[in-house]
Write a protein that holds these residues in place. Structure first.
Motif, mmCIF file in Angstrom:
data_model
loop_
_atom_site.group_PDB
_atom_site.id
_atom_site.type_symbol
_atom_site.label_atom_id
_atom_site.label_comp_id
_atom_site.label_asym_id
_atom_site.label_seq_id
_atom_site.Cartn_x
_atom_site.Cartn_y
_atom_site.Cartn_z
ATOM 1 N N LEU A 23 8.982 10.488 -7.184
ATOM 2 C CA LEU A 23 10.227 11.264 -7.082
ATOM 3 C C LEU A 23 11.258 10.533 -6.230
ATOM 4 O O LEU A 23 12.448 10.849 -6.298
ATOM 5 N N ARG A 24 10.789 9.565 -5.432
ATOM 6 C CA ARG A 24 11.699 8.816 -4.540
ATOM 7 C C ARG A 24 12.967 8.330 -5.233
ATOM 8 O O ARG A 24 14.063 8.551 -4.724
ATOM 9 N N PRO A 25 12.861 7.668 -6.398
ATOM 10 C CA PRO A 25 14.104 7.148 -6.999
ATOM 11 C C PRO A 25 14.919 8.205 -7.756
ATOM 12 O O PRO A 25 16.009 7.885 -8.244
ATOM 13 N N ILE A 54 1.582 10.893 -14.236
ATOM 14 C CA ILE A 54 2.548 11.507 -13.324
ATOM 15 C C ILE A 54 3.844 10.679 -13.272
ATOM 16 O O ILE A 54 4.946 11.235 -13.289
ATOM 17 N N ALA A 55 3.693 9.366 -13.256
ATOM 18 C CA ALA A 55 4.883 8.499 -13.293
ATOM 19 C C ALA A 55 5.687 8.793 -14.555
ATOM 20 O O ALA A 55 6.918 8.874 -14.534
ATOM 21 N N ASN A 56 4.962 8.992 -15.657
ATOM 22 C CA ASN A 56 5.582 9.341 -16.933
ATOM 23 C C ASN A 56 6.321 10.669 -16.871
ATOM 24 O O ASN A 56 7.431 10.796 -17.385
ATOM 25 N N VAL A 57 5.675 11.673 -16.280
ATOM 26 C CA VAL A 57 6.286 13.000 -16.148
ATOM 27 C C VAL A 57 7.610 12.889 -15.394
ATOM 28 O O VAL A 57 8.627 13.440 -15.816
ATOM 29 N N PHE A 110 0.826 -1.226 0.000
ATOM 30 C CA PHE A 110 0.000 0.000 0.000
ATOM 31 C C PHE A 110 0.853 1.267 0.000
ATOM 32 O O PHE A 110 0.397 2.319 -0.423
ATOM 33 N N LYS A 111 2.095 1.169 0.482
ATOM 34 C CA LYS A 111 2.986 2.342 0.472
ATOM 35 C C LYS A 111 3.243 2.843 -0.950
ATOM 36 O O LYS A 111 3.526 4.006 -1.161
ATOM 37 N N ASP A 112 3.180 1.925 -1.910
ATOM 38 C CA ASP A 112 3.448 2.289 -3.307
ATOM 39 C C ASP A 112 2.229 2.901 -3.990
ATOM 40 O O ASP A 112 2.321 3.407 -5.100
ATOM 41 N N VAL A 113 1.094 2.800 -3.323
ATOM 42 C CA VAL A 113 -0.154 3.325 -3.903
ATOM 43 C C VAL A 113 -0.479 4.644 -3.215
ATOM 44 O O VAL A 113 -0.840 4.661 -2.043
ATOM 45 N N ALA A 114 -0.334 5.751 -3.948
ATOM 46 C CA ALA A 114 -0.580 7.060 -3.346
ATOM 47 C C ALA A 114 -2.038 7.459 -3.531
ATOM 48 O O ALA A 114 -2.678 7.071 -4.509
ATOM 49 N N GLY A 115 -2.538 8.220 -2.576
ATOM 50 C CA GLY A 115 -3.942 8.635 -2.642
ATOM 51 C C GLY A 115 -4.848 7.428 -2.493
ATOM 52 O O GLY A 115 -4.506 6.479 -1.792
ATOM 53 N N LEU A 116 -5.985 7.466 -3.169
ATOM 54 C CA LEU A 116 -6.931 6.325 -3.193
ATOM 55 C C LEU A 116 -7.252 5.803 -1.794
ATOM 56 O O LEU A 116 -7.328 4.583 -1.584
ATOM 57 N N GLU A 117 -7.455 6.729 -0.840
ATOM 58 C CA GLU A 117 -7.681 6.319 0.554
ATOM 59 C C GLU A 117 -8.903 5.411 0.687
ATOM 60 O O GLU A 117 -8.839 4.367 1.330
ATOM 61 N N GLY A 118 -9.997 5.820 0.070
ATOM 62 C CA GLY A 118 -11.233 5.032 0.170
ATOM 63 C C GLY A 118 -11.060 3.641 -0.412
ATOM 64 O O GLY A 118 -11.441 2.642 0.194
ATOM 65 N N ALA A 119 -10.448 3.573 -1.584
ATOM 66 C CA ALA A 119 -10.247 2.287 -2.248
ATOM 67 C C ALA A 119 -9.322 1.402 -1.419
ATOM 68 O O ALA A 119 -9.547 0.200 -1.281
ATOM 69 N N LYS A 120 -8.290 2.016 -0.836
ATOM 70 C CA LYS A 120 -7.357 1.229 -0.022
ATOM 71 C C LYS A 120 -8.053 0.658 1.210
ATOM 72 O O LYS A 120 -7.800 -0.479 1.601
ATOM 73 N N GLU A 121 -8.928 1.471 1.815
ATOM 74 C CA GLU A 121 -9.685 0.982 2.965
ATOM 75 C C GLU A 121 -10.524 -0.235 2.568
ATOM 76 O O GLU A 121 -10.594 -1.211 3.299
ATOM 77 N N GLU A 122 -11.163 -0.138 1.412
ATOM 78 C CA GLU A 122 -12.019 -1.249 0.982
ATOM 79 C C GLU A 122 -11.216 -2.504 0.690
ATOM 80 O O GLU A 122 -11.636 -3.601 1.041
ATOM 81 N N GLU A 161 0.857 13.450 -3.576
ATOM 82 C CA GLU A 161 1.297 12.174 -2.986
ATOM 83 C C GLU A 161 1.877 11.245 -4.050
ATOM 84 O O GLU A 161 2.837 10.529 -3.798
ATOM 85 N N ILE A 162 1.260 11.272 -5.231
ATOM 86 C CA ILE A 162 1.760 10.409 -6.314
ATOM 87 C C ILE A 162 3.139 10.905 -6.765
ATOM 88 O O ILE A 162 4.054 10.107 -6.992
#
Ligand code: ATP
Length: 270
Positions: free
Chosen positions: A201-203, A227-230, A16-28, A195-196
């Motif tokens: 930007l981490r790497p 965003i990953a593309n950018v 889940f650390k790799d998935v930014a945002g999507l709080e509701g979906a992550k909870e589900e 957040e994404i």
């Protein structure tokens, strides 16, 4: 040689650390992780664990990523295939492939099965998808429904499927005991885009003081994949210019490039 039937990953590193945002979906989906980890806790009072959930949302918003993260969090194998692979298949191949997939997953349960682009097989029956071979598609869909209906109470395989066209799906897929849960995975808002950016930007080696609020404001309508593309483009642009770190201008140039690409794509669609 025989075509690969489906993809199987044993040791999924995505969490889940790799998935930014999507709080509701992550909870589900956290609930699905719990079902996989401690099924007995949930069945102890006679309840039935859900067999499937549908991840619904626009392209590039992280549906595949989220499904993988469920497997990573629960530490179970991840079996995947794409509905579009079934198009143009010989008679009987789609159905037997689905049968093999479920057989393997059940042998290695607990497990996640992920079906990307389920609309390619799961369109309402009797409606043409313009690609011909509708009978074969229907055979594949029927096999999928048969497999899910055949899950016993101890099966502990959960099927996640992704689509950006929930409206075209055969209602039989959504019936109780099949994909009876829908989880929405929407485009990120400005806060989620930040957040994404932080994840992608981490790497990278970025210049000091790079303003992530600014970047997120510059990218309305961008998906996580955009965003990953950018971030990747910006790093390549900076390197081409022999810079030691990726700076604001590199990101702006990358955004322009991605926006250009998106505009072209939309022109083809409309
Ligand atoms: P499609 O419908 O096109 O299959 P999808 O919704 O399954 O798209 P993914 O394949 O999961 O999207 O996303 C593509 C890539 O974009 C991911 O591997 C990841 O690098 C990035 N990405 C998308 N959404 C997010 C997110 N919420 N957080 C972090 N990265 C993301």
């Amino acid at each position: 040689s025989r075509a690969k039937l489906f993809d199987e990953k044993q040791d999924v590193k995505v969490t889940f650390k790799d998935v930014a945002g999507l709080e509701g979906a992550k909870e589900e989906v956290q609930e699905i992780v719990d079902f996989l980890k401690t099924p007995d806790k949930y069945t102890s009072l006679g309840g039935k664990i859900p067999k499937g959930a549908l991840l619904v949302g626009p392209p590039g918003t992280g549906k595949t990523l989220l499904a993988k993260a469920v497997a990573g969090e629960a530490k179970v194998p991840f079996f995947s295939l794409s509905g579009s692979d079934f198009v143009e298949m010989f008679v009987g191949v789609g159905a037997s492939r689905v049968r093999d997939l479920f057989k393997q997953a059940k042998e290695k349960s607990p497990a996640i099965i992920f079906i990307d682009e389920i609309d390619a097989v799961g369109r309402a029956r009797g409606k043409s998808n313009f690609t011909g071979s509708n009978d074969e598609r229907e055979n594949t869909l029927n096999q999928l429904l048969t497999e899910m209906d055949g899950f016993g109470s101890k099966t502990n395989v959960i099927v996640l499927a992704a689509t950006n066209r929930a409206d075209v799906l055969d209602k039989a897929l959504m019936r109780a005991g099949r994909f009876d849960r829908q989880i929405y995975v929407d485009l990120p808002d400005v806060r989620e885009r930040k957040e994404i950016f932080e994840v992608h930007l981490r790497p990278l080696k970025i210049s000091e003081g790079l303003d992530m609020d600014f970047l997120s404001k510059q990218t309305p309508g961008f998906s996580g994949a955009d965003i990953a593309n950018v971030c990747n483009e910006a790093a390549l642009i900076a390197a081409r210019n022999n810079k030691k770190a990726v700076d604001k201008q590199d990101f702006l140039d990358a955004v322009d490039r991605i926006v250009g690409g998106l505009e072209k794509k939309n022109k083809i669609i409309t």
